[in-house]
Design a protein around this motif. Structure first.
Motif, PDB file in Angstrom:
ATOM      1  N   ARG A  52     -36.309 238.938  20.997  1.00  0.00           N
ATOM      2  CA  ARG A  52     -36.928 237.126  21.459  1.00  0.00           C
ATOM      3  C   ARG A  52     -36.637 237.108  22.985  1.00  0.00           C
ATOM      4  O   ARG A  52     -36.957 236.304  23.709  1.00  0.00           O
ATOM      5  N   GLU A  53     -34.973 236.462  22.669  1.00  0.00           N
ATOM      6  CA  GLU A  53     -34.667 236.422  24.249  1.00  0.00           C
ATOM      7  C   GLU A  53     -35.203 236.925  25.534  1.00  0.00           C
ATOM      8  O   GLU A  53     -35.242 236.179  26.389  1.00  0.00           O
ATOM      9  N   ARG A  55     -38.262 238.552  26.136  1.00  0.00           N
ATOM     10  CA  ARG A  55     -39.704 237.960  26.180  1.00  0.00           C
ATOM     11  C   ARG A  55     -38.784 236.879  26.890  1.00  0.00           C
ATOM     12  O   ARG A  55     -39.726 236.999  27.653  1.00  0.00           O
ATOM     13  N   GLU A  56     -38.820 236.113  27.120  1.00  0.00           N
ATOM     14  CA  GLU A  56     -38.187 234.210  26.798  1.00  0.00           C
ATOM     15  C   GLU A  56     -38.352 234.817  28.275  1.00  0.00           C
ATOM     16  O   GLU A  56     -38.334 233.901  29.232  1.00  0.00           O
ATOM     17  N   GLU A  57     -36.919 235.288  28.421  1.00  0.00           N
ATOM     18  CA  GLU A  57     -36.509 234.852  29.302  1.00  0.00           C
ATOM     19  C   GLU A  57     -36.928 236.103  30.942  1.00  0.00           C
ATOM     20  O   GLU A  57     -36.565 235.873  32.060  1.00  0.00           O
ATOM     21  N   GLY A  59     -40.402 237.729  30.320  1.00  0.00           N
ATOM     22  CA  GLY A  59     -41.229 238.456  30.341  1.00  0.00           C
ATOM     23  C   GLY A  59     -41.337 240.443  29.560  1.00  0.00           C
ATOM     24  O   GLY A  59     -42.625 240.464  29.905  1.00  0.00           O
ATOM     25  N   TRP A 100     -43.122 234.849  36.870  1.00  0.00           N
ATOM     26  CA  TRP A 100     -42.552 234.515  34.984  1.00  0.00           C
ATOM     27  C   TRP A 100     -41.347 233.045  35.126  1.00  0.00           C
ATOM     28  O   TRP A 100     -40.654 233.320  35.822  1.00  0.00           O
ATOM     29  N   ASP A 102     -39.370 230.888  32.609  1.00  0.00           N
ATOM     30  CA  ASP A 102     -38.622 230.832  31.250  1.00  0.00           C
ATOM     31  C   ASP A 102     -39.010 229.766  31.088  1.00  0.00           C
ATOM     32  O   ASP A 102     -38.515 228.784  30.892  1.00  0.00           O
ATOM     33  N   PRO A 103     -39.463 229.791  29.791  1.00  0.00           N
ATOM     34  CA  PRO A 103     -40.325 228.895  29.339  1.00  0.00           C
ATOM     35  C   PRO A 103     -38.897 227.162  28.752  1.00  0.00           C
ATOM     36  O   PRO A 103     -39.309 226.308  29.203  1.00  0.00           O
ATOM     37  N   GLU A 104     -38.176 227.754  27.955  1.00  0.00           N
ATOM     38  CA  GLU A 104     -36.469 226.871  27.807  1.00  0.00           C
ATOM     39  C   GLU A 104     -36.347 226.176  29.679  1.00  0.00           C
ATOM     40  O   GLU A 104     -35.064 225.670  29.446  1.00  0.00           O
TER      41      GLU A 104
END
Length: 147
Positions: A52-53, A55-57, A59, A100, A102-104
């Protein structure tokens, strides 16, 4: 002050003999690089958290392999103490897209680096390059965070 250490999972991902590193300091506040990953969520395995991390950080979709390094660090001023488990990983799909985000908003830069390029970077833990290009298991004992 936290009463127990934070647990995190990180990726040792070599692709075409280059190691994936991230900079997680918004606005270029620091030149410190590290392996991608992050804190574990309760009720989810470390490999699931790591996928998960990543994918977020980045892609990237990854396959998580065996653990290869344990690192821990502590900031006496804040009481923050983190234990990180590093896993050997490989790319299942995707490429690093320069657009890309990171959403966060934690990871601001990501890149693959050669072993020689690591000599010119500031990174943690100090055993990361040795473990990435080696085959053994590493442990970096508790180190103090240097501000």
């Amino acid at each position: 002050m936290s009463k127990s250490p934070r647990l995190a999972a990180r990726a040792v991902l070599l692709h075409e003999d280059r190691l994936l590193l991230v900079n997680a300091w918004p606005g270029g506040k620091s030149d410190l690089w590290c392996a991608p990953g992050g804190g574990a969520e309760i009720g989810t395995s470390l490999p699931e958290n790591l996928a998960r991390e990543l994918r977020e950080e980045t892609g990237l979709e990854i396959t998580v392999g065996p653990p290869c390094l344990v690192n821990e660090f502590h900031d006496p001023a804040s009481g923050f103490h983190q234990v990180e488990i590093f896993f050997r990983c490989r790319i299942a799909s995707g490429t690093l897209d320069p657009g890309w985000q990171d959403p966060e908003g934690v990871v601001t830069e990501r890149r693959f680096v050669t072993r020689a390029e690591m000599d010119g970077l500031r990174f943690k833990p100090s055993s990361l390059a040795h473990v990435a290009w080696g085959r053994g298991f590493g442990y970096d004992p508790l180190e103090l965070i240097q501000h």
